[in-house]
Design an enzyme around this catalytic site. Structure first.
Site, mmCIF file in Angstrom:
data_model
loop_
_atom_site.group_PDB
_atom_site.id
_atom_site.type_symbol
_atom_site.label_atom_id
_atom_site.label_comp_id
_atom_site.label_asym_id
_atom_site.label_seq_id
_atom_site.Cartn_x
_atom_site.Cartn_y
_atom_site.Cartn_z
ATOM 1 N N ASP A 90 18.166 25.719 -14.196
ATOM 2 C CA ASP A 90 16.723 26.001 -14.300
ATOM 3 C C ASP A 90 16.006 25.133 -15.330
ATOM 4 O OD1 ASP A 90 16.275 27.794 -12.236
ATOM 5 O OD2 ASP A 90 16.927 29.510 -13.417
ATOM 6 N N ASP A 151 17.178 29.540 -5.644
ATOM 7 C CA ASP A 151 16.130 29.316 -6.656
ATOM 8 C C ASP A 151 16.040 27.854 -7.068
ATOM 9 O OD1 ASP A 151 17.687 31.672 -6.630
ATOM 10 O OD2 ASP A 151 16.876 32.380 -8.524
HETATM 11 N N1 GLY Z 1 15.480 32.616 -10.718
HETATM 12 C C1 GLY Z 1 15.810 33.952 -10.985
HETATM 13 C C2 GLY Z 1 14.831 34.905 -10.449
HETATM 14 O O1 GLY Z 1 13.979 34.556 -9.658
HETATM 15 O O2 GLY Z 1 14.913 36.063 -10.817
#
Ligand code: GLY
Length: 371
Positions: A90, A151
């Site tokens: 991320d 994600d």
């Molecule tokens: N990327 C983790 C979430 O959307 O909770």
């Protein structure tokens, strides 16, 4: 009633108040109107969103206060870059939305450097077997070297940016290879989406998938579906590849056709009704912003379907999921992982929900540049 200009002005007025209150702290959620501050957990994946929101507000108002606060949070994020071990897939959320945006708006070279480091960290997670970008780390001795998650599609823009910025196609090629794997393994024929897929990290062979933050391996977590919708629209924008546009459309059609009456999804599109009782406002906000981008990528006769769906979602968020008079975040009733039944993480505000709500409102008001 929904007037997109009035809505944006109301959001900006609230941000003026909020930023005076919380300054350059590192917020994630509000509880009873009080923001937390994750300065002590600086590698947490959402920590780029508050500076991101401040940059969106700066773009709209040119108020120097927002610029100063965003720079303040960005400086704090340096600790996460230096410590390195806590970093994960991320890093795009963390440094694209903060540093790369800073660079794009102000030309700050130090921010470009941070963006380039973050892109290099993300590229280093690429496994050419698969191929895929590895999710997370082996925290708690979990064996997850072969895991990829939906994600991560939203982290690819920092690779597209680095490729362009450094005139180095390695980054672009990694982003495209990952997106192709996701297209082939995560997105079902009906446009629903898997959260976690496991590959053999040595041979790259597909092994199985897990429910993750969704209800089950067969279900479709609504925020994951929103990440996929927006992520493929972004990969379509950066590469011009029709297969990515078509994938974004397939997911969007599934998303839109499964929305309940108030246009805000339940936390999972395919969980049994008796457990699927919580909405996820953040999934609505992410999808709305992605749908607005998608509406500019498709043929003329397809635009209105995506644009009007996005507008209905934003109008519902504005009318039904906000707390204009109080001190809560911009939108409320998000969910972290509804089926874990951790009441602390149910029906809560989420900083990324606010980011995409504001971004969607700016798009509805004519802004086309996305960071
Ligand atoms: N990327 C983790 C979430 O959307 O909770």
């Amino acid at each position: 009633m929904f007037n997109q200009r009035e809505a944006l002005d109301k959001v900006l007025a609230k941000l003026e108040r909020t930023s005076s209150r919380i300054g350059d702290s590192v917020p994630y959620r509000t509880t009873n109107g009080v923001y937390d501050d994750l300065t002590g957990e600086i590698d947490w994946w959402t920590n780029g969103f508050w500076p991101g929101i401040l940059w969106l507000a700066y773009r709209e108002t040119k108020n120097e206060k927002y610029l100063k606060l965003a720079n303040g949070v960005e400086d704090k994020l340096d600790k996460a870059l230096q410590e390195f071990y806590g970093l994960h897939h991320d890093v795009g959320f963390m440094w694209h939305i903060s540093s790369v945006t800073n660079y794009k708006l102000t030309g700050n070279e130090n921010s470009a450097r941070r963006g380039y480091i973050a892109a290099s960290v993300l590229a280093s997670r690429f496994n050419p077997a698969g191929p895929f970008i590895r999710a997370w780390n082996g925290w708690n001795n979990e064996e997850n070297t072969g895991w990829a998650i939906i994600d991560c599609m939203m982290n690819l823009p920092i690779l597209y940016w680095a490729s362009e910025h450094m005139k180095d196609p390695r980054f672009y090629n990694i982003a495209v290879a990952h997106a192709e794997t996701v297209m082939n393994h995560f997105i079902r024929e009906d446009g629903s989406v898997k959260h976690i897929c496991k590959f053999d990290p040595v041979t790259g062979e597909y092994v199985e998938n897990y429910g993750g933050q969704g209800y089950s391996p067969e279900s479709s977590w609504s925020r994951g579906t929103a990440w996929a919708l927006y992520g493929f629209a972004l990969s379509s924008k950066y590469t011009g590849r029709k297969c990515f546009t078509d994938t974004a459309k397939r997911i969007a059609n599934f998303f839109i056709s499964h929305l309940p009456e108030d246009h805000i999804p339940f936390a999972d599109f395919k969980a049994p009704a008796e457990v699927n009782i919580y909405k996820d406002s953040s999934a609505g906000a992410i999808a709305a912003s992605g749908l607005l981008l998608l509406s500019r990528l498709v043929e003329d006769n397809e635009r209105d379907c995506y644009y009007s769906a996005a507008k209905k979602i934003v109008a519902s968020l504005y009318n039904n999921y906000t707390d204009w008079e109080g001190d809560e975040a911009l939108i409320i009733k998000g969910n972290v992982a509804f089926h874990l039944k951790d009441t602390n993480q149910l029906e809560t505000s989420l900083i990324y929900g606010d980011y995409y709500f504001l971004e969607a409102l700016q798009q509805l008001n004519g802004t086309q540049e996305l960071f």
